[in-house]
Design a protein around this motif. Structure first.
Motif, PDB file in Angstrom:
ATOM      1  N   ALA A   1      36.000 108.239 167.014  1.00  0.00           N
ATOM      2  CA  ALA A   1      35.914 109.533 167.453  1.00  0.00           C
ATOM      3  C   ALA A   1      34.377 110.188 166.958  1.00  0.00           C
ATOM      4  O   ALA A   1      34.122 109.613 165.925  1.00  0.00           O
ATOM      5  CB  ALA A   1      36.966 110.635 166.988  1.00  0.00           C
ATOM      6  N   GLU A   2      33.814 110.983 167.609  1.00  0.00           N
ATOM      7  CA  GLU A   2      32.477 111.376 167.160  1.00  0.00           C
ATOM      8  C   GLU A   2      32.689 112.253 166.132  1.00  0.00           C
ATOM      9  O   GLU A   2      33.943 112.605 165.745  1.00  0.00           O
ATOM     10  CB  GLU A   2      31.808 112.262 168.183  1.00  0.00           C
ATOM     11  CG  GLU A   2      31.582 111.301 169.487  1.00  0.00           C
ATOM     12  CD  GLU A   2      30.300 110.319 169.088  1.00  0.00           C
ATOM     13  OE1 GLU A   2      29.326 110.416 168.232  1.00  0.00           O
ATOM     14  OE2 GLU A   2      30.195 109.337 169.832  1.00  0.00           O
TER      15      GLU A   2
ATOM     16  N   GLY B   1      38.175 118.878 172.849  1.00  0.00           N
ATOM     17  CA  GLY B   1      37.151 117.930 173.960  1.00  0.00           C
ATOM     18  C   GLY B   1      37.448 118.513 175.240  1.00  0.00           C
ATOM     19  O   GLY B   1      37.446 119.549 175.850  1.00  0.00           O
ATOM     20  N   GLU B   2      37.681 117.326 175.882  1.00  0.00           N
ATOM     21  CA  GLU B   2      37.945 117.444 177.570  1.00  0.00           C
ATOM     22  C   GLU B   2      39.538 117.079 177.839  1.00  0.00           C
ATOM     23  O   GLU B   2      39.756 117.073 178.717  1.00  0.00           O
ATOM     24  CB  GLU B   2      37.164 116.226 178.115  1.00  0.00           C
ATOM     25  CG  GLU B   2      35.475 116.420 178.061  1.00  0.00           C
ATOM     26  CD  GLU B   2      35.224 117.920 178.634  1.00  0.00           C
ATOM     27  OE1 GLU B   2      35.847 118.271 179.482  1.00  0.00           O
ATOM     28  OE2 GLU B   2      34.389 118.534 177.907  1.00  0.00           O
TER      29      GLU B   2
ATOM     30  N   PHE C   1      42.648 112.310 166.950  1.00  0.00           N
ATOM     31  CA  PHE C   1      41.293 111.760 167.205  1.00  0.00           C
ATOM     32  C   PHE C   1      40.992 110.069 167.213  1.00  0.00           C
ATOM     33  O   PHE C   1      41.717 109.629 166.231  1.00  0.00           O
ATOM     34  CB  PHE C   1      40.326 112.186 165.397  1.00  0.00           C
ATOM     35  CG  PHE C   1      40.637 113.694 165.568  1.00  0.00           C
ATOM     36  CD1 PHE C   1      39.974 114.673 166.425  1.00  0.00           C
ATOM     37  CD2 PHE C   1      41.179 114.183 164.289  1.00  0.00           C
ATOM     38  CE1 PHE C   1      40.260 115.917 165.967  1.00  0.00           C
ATOM     39  CE2 PHE C   1      41.610 115.486 164.141  1.00  0.00           C
ATOM     40  CZ  PHE C   1      41.034 116.474 164.888  1.00  0.00           C
TER      41      PHE C   1
ATOM     42  N   THR D   1      31.848 115.442 165.300  1.00  0.00           N
ATOM     43  CA  THR D   1      32.185 116.845 165.779  1.00  0.00           C
ATOM     44  C   THR D   1      32.978 117.143 166.968  1.00  0.00           C
ATOM     45  O   THR D   1      32.579 116.089 168.100  1.00  0.00           O
ATOM     46  CB  THR D   1      31.203 117.666 165.835  1.00  0.00           C
ATOM     47  OG1 THR D   1      30.053 117.036 166.824  1.00  0.00           O
ATOM     48  CG2 THR D   1      30.292 117.628 164.685  1.00  0.00           C
ATOM     49  N   THR D   2      33.785 117.772 167.346  1.00  0.00           N
ATOM     50  CA  THR D   2      34.499 118.277 168.588  1.00  0.00           C
ATOM     51  C   THR D   2      34.999 119.414 168.215  1.00  0.00           C
ATOM     52  O   THR D   2      34.455 120.190 167.668  1.00  0.00           O
ATOM     53  CB  THR D   2      35.653 117.035 168.769  1.00  0.00           C
ATOM     54  OG1 THR D   2      36.150 117.330 170.174  1.00  0.00           O
ATOM     55  CG2 THR D   2      36.705 117.386 167.628  1.00  0.00           C
ATOM     56  N   GLU D   3      35.604 120.147 169.328  1.00  0.00           N
ATOM     57  CA  GLU D   3      36.097 121.538 169.206  1.00  0.00           C
ATOM     58  C   GLU D   3      37.255 121.802 170.140  1.00  0.00           C
ATOM     59  O   GLU D   3      37.534 121.077 170.974  1.00  0.00           O
ATOM     60  CB  GLU D   3      34.809 122.547 169.864  1.00  0.00           C
ATOM     61  CG  GLU D   3      34.447 122.484 171.266  1.00  0.00           C
ATOM     62  CD  GLU D   3      33.408 123.348 171.654  1.00  0.00           C
ATOM     63  OE1 GLU D   3      33.230 124.340 170.683  1.00  0.00           O
ATOM     64  OE2 GLU D   3      32.911 123.517 172.473  1.00  0.00           O
TER      65      GLU D   3
END
Length: 287
Positions: A85-86, A65-66, A81, A88-90
């Motif tokens: 946490a949402e 993420g960021e 996470f 989806t992330t990457e």
């Protein structure tokens, strides 16, 4: 008349060769990380969970993420996470060539223990007198949890700091007539007063509160490296000092009820940067 030699010495000059300057050595090139063509990782891909993995070869920097990731010399990393946490992330790697490699991650939701109570949430906040005492404690906790100590404890499989009855689970929460209260941020283990507890993984002690904090009591925080840290609350006695390196299994203190606690227990919480994590996802079944 006979000529006489004068007594002045004749000095012959000898040409001296000036040595050629030695060229300064060229700086050694930064070695390029070798590794896979994409991210490799495994772990607990769920809210409050974590992953360990390896970044692609040639990675200059990487993030989840960021949140920037700490990479070791082989490109290995830890990431996690938050409880909320949402889905989806990457993972994103920026290669030395400037190209990006992206790896999407699906984070599964958890069925938290949510209790709805038909009473209003208690109004009001902390008094000014309490906050004058509390703010230095909060500052010390922040500094301890953001210390970024050199440790490889994050690479280890964690062990239980103590075994006993589970009296409180991570993520549980009360909803007061539709208004959510704060959720439980750690795992409570109640083996009985005076039982010793140990370090679940290697690390550096970044806080050891000899004077009990107003809520946490005798508090210990251990930095496991890579942004990962553990906190241990309510001890009756602590055996470690700030700056001390501890190894997995080293005794840290004794179970107690100092601070705000209804009975003797160990509150164990884990954070990765700002994300709060579930300690149960770091250990196997209780022995």
């Amino acid at each position: 008349m006979e000529a006489t030699p004068d007594n002045t010495e004749t000095v012959q000059s000898v040409a001296t060769a000036t040595p050629a300057p030695i060229p300064a050595p060229s700086p050694a090139p930064t070695p390029t990380r070798t590794g896979p063509s994409t991210f490799l990782f495994n772990g607990e891909l769920t809210q409050g969970g974590w992953i360990r993995g390896q970044a692609p070869g040639g990675t200059a920097s990487a993030r989840l993420g960021e949140q920037e990731l700490s990479l070791d010399d082989e490109g290995r990393f830890f990431a996690a996470f938050d409880r909320d946490a949402e889905s989806t992330t990457e993972l994103v790697a920026t290669l030395e060539s400037g190209r990006e490699v992206r790896s999407p991650i699906t984070v599964s939701p958890r069925d938290w223990n949510i209790e709805h109570v038909n009473v209003a949430r208690r109004p009001g906040g902390a008094s000014e007198a309490f906050m004058r005492r509390r703010q230095p404690e909060l500052d010390a906790i922040w500094d301890a949890r953001t210390a970024n100590s050199p440790s490889d404890g994050w690479k280890q499989d964690f062990i239980w700091p103590v075994t006993g009855r589970i009296s409180g689970r991570f993520g549980s929460q009360r909803i007061y007539r539709g208004e959510p209260g704060s959720y439980h941020s750690g795992l409570d283990i109640a083996p009985g007063a005076g039982v010793p507890f140990v370090a679940p993984a290697d690390g550096v002690v970044t806080l050891a509160a000899d004077d009990p904090f107003s809520l946490e009591g005798h508090l210990i925080i251990i930095d496991h490296g890579a942004g990962l840290n553990s906190a241990f609350l309510h001890s009756s006695q602590i055996f470690v000092t700030e700056g001390q390196r501890v190894q997995q299994g080293d005794r840290l203190g004794l179970i107690g009820a100092t601070g705000r606690a209804t009975g003797p227990h160990l509150h164990w919480s884990i954070k990765w940067h700002l994300a709060r994590l579930d300690p149960l996802l770091f250990v196997g079944p209780m022995p």
